[in-house]
Enzyme design. Sequence first.
Site, short mmCIF file in Angstrom:
data_model
loop_
_atom_site.label_atom_id
_atom_site.label_comp_id
_atom_site.label_asym_id
_atom_site.label_seq_id
_atom_site.Cartn_x
_atom_site.Cartn_y
_atom_site.Cartn_z
CG ASN A 39 -4.03 11.32 1.74
OD1 ASN A 39 -3.34 10.50 1.14
ND2 ASN A 39 -3.87 11.57 3.02
CE LYS A 40 -6.45 5.10 3.21
NZ LYS A 40 -7.23 4.11 2.46
CG ASP A 60 -3.74 7.32 -2.84
OD1 ASP A 60 -3.23 7.55 -1.73
OD2 ASP A 60 -3.88 6.17 -3.31
CD GLN A 80 -4.57 2.42 6.27
OE1 GLN A 80 -5.33 2.77 7.19
NE2 GLN A 80 -5.02 2.17 5.06
NE ARG A 135 -0.75 1.70 3.63
CZ ARG A 135 0.31 2.50 3.82
NH1 ARG A 135 1.52 2.01 4.07
NH2 ARG A 135 0.17 3.80 3.75
N GLY A 136 0.21 2.41 -0.05
CA GLY A 136 0.94 3.68 -0.20
C GLY A 136 1.10 3.89 -1.70
CB ALA A 137 -0.10 6.59 -3.96
NE ARG A 148 -4.34 2.97 -3.27
CZ ARG A 148 -3.92 3.06 -2.02
NH1 ARG A 148 -3.59 1.97 -1.36
NH2 ARG A 148 -3.81 4.20 -1.42
O1 MRU Z 1 -4.80 2.95 1.63
P1 MRU Z 1 -3.40 3.34 1.92
O2 MRU Z 1 -2.93 2.89 3.24
O3 MRU Z 1 -2.46 2.92 0.82
O4 MRU Z 1 -3.43 4.92 1.93
C1 MRU Z 1 -2.22 5.61 1.90
C2 MRU Z 1 -2.41 7.07 1.77
O5 MRU Z 1 -3.52 7.55 1.77
C3 MRU Z 1 -1.20 7.88 1.57
O6 MRU Z 1 -1.35 9.15 2.12
C4 MRU Z 1 -0.96 8.01 0.05
O7 MRU Z 1 -0.99 6.77 -0.57
C5 MRU Z 1 0.32 8.70 -0.24
S1 MRU Z 1 1.60 7.91 0.60
C6 MRU Z 1 3.03 8.21 0.40
#
Ligand code: MRU
Length: 333
Positions: free
Chosen positions: A231-232, A221, A180, A49-51, A86
């Site tokens: 974002n999340k 994201d 997270q 995870r994490g974009a 995703r």
């Molecule tokens: O669903 P996740 O845990 O992948 O969400 C992550 C985020 O929302 C981050 O802020 C985003 O991906 C950028 S991270 C460097």
Amino acid sequence: MNPFESLGLKHDGRTLWVLDQALLPDAEVWLDGSDPAAMVALIRRLAVRGAPLIGVAAAASLATFAQRGASAGEYAAACAALRAARPTAVNLMWAMDRMKDASDPMAEAQAIFEEDVRLCEGMAQHGAALIQDGEGLLTHCNTGGLATAGIGTALGVIRRAFEQGKRIHVYADETRPLLQGGRLTAWELRKLGIPATLVTDSMAALLMRDGRVQRVLVGSDRVAANGDFANKVGTYGVAVQAHHHGVPFHPVAPFSTVDLTCPNGAAIPIEERDPAEVRGFGPLRWAPEGMPAWNPSFDVTPVDLVTSLVLDRGVLSRDQLKAGALGPLCRPS
Ligand code: MRU
């Protein structure tokens, strides 16, 4: 091949290994992510995870698939399947577009990995300059070494400020529903020795009212051309609270997260996940079975709530974003 390694991903020359982030912080289990079909499943269940990391991991998986003799047709199908794994994170599409026609997939995957490390350094340099000695910093979700190939986006900025000797205190939102912040950001902050306190998402406004938070830094994201960003889920609420309390609010993202084809936030696709994630966590369920629940994975924060956007290429103020400054800065050269 020349192996690459980050906090959540490593390649030993034959096999791609990914740290199962769904099991952290209790267990550190490395899974084989060499097969693109397996990687799609890992991305869907947020083990990867994490974009930015998703883009890097998908590229490395595809490259390993090619190394193992995938035909051109199999390669193209795997690339398309990964691209769709995703929907909100544009870094994944950016990486797959680069991999689609790569003449040497492993070299291209390695270049994507190394570029992400450099982008994190750029964001850290520009973002850390904003942070003042003594500040309390609030962050949401996980945006550190686990979410990228390098030191992270928002958490990378925080880490760099700490390494510069600034006396900071981090407040990490636990980040409902998949925690997270509580599981991953807390784990990273402990490893780095950065002073920090974990809070529930519903405590952020109180921290701001009490003057314990001087700045908010979050990841993204996808950033639209006008500076709105996804974002999340929960980020929008934090932005509203920061605006109300006059606390500076900064999304932090590499240029690969900017989607100039999206004119504004309304055009960003938002992934919805299984409502069961809202009714409970893992084997635990607290809501009545079958209770209807809504589970958008991301929300959109309008540019009006952004103080400035920290990019690897510099910092853009709200007014610059609204005047269209992202285009010239992020258009491919
Ligand atoms: O669903 P996740 O845990 O992948 O969400 C992550 C985020 O929302 C981050 O802020 C985003 O991906 C950028 S991270 C460097």
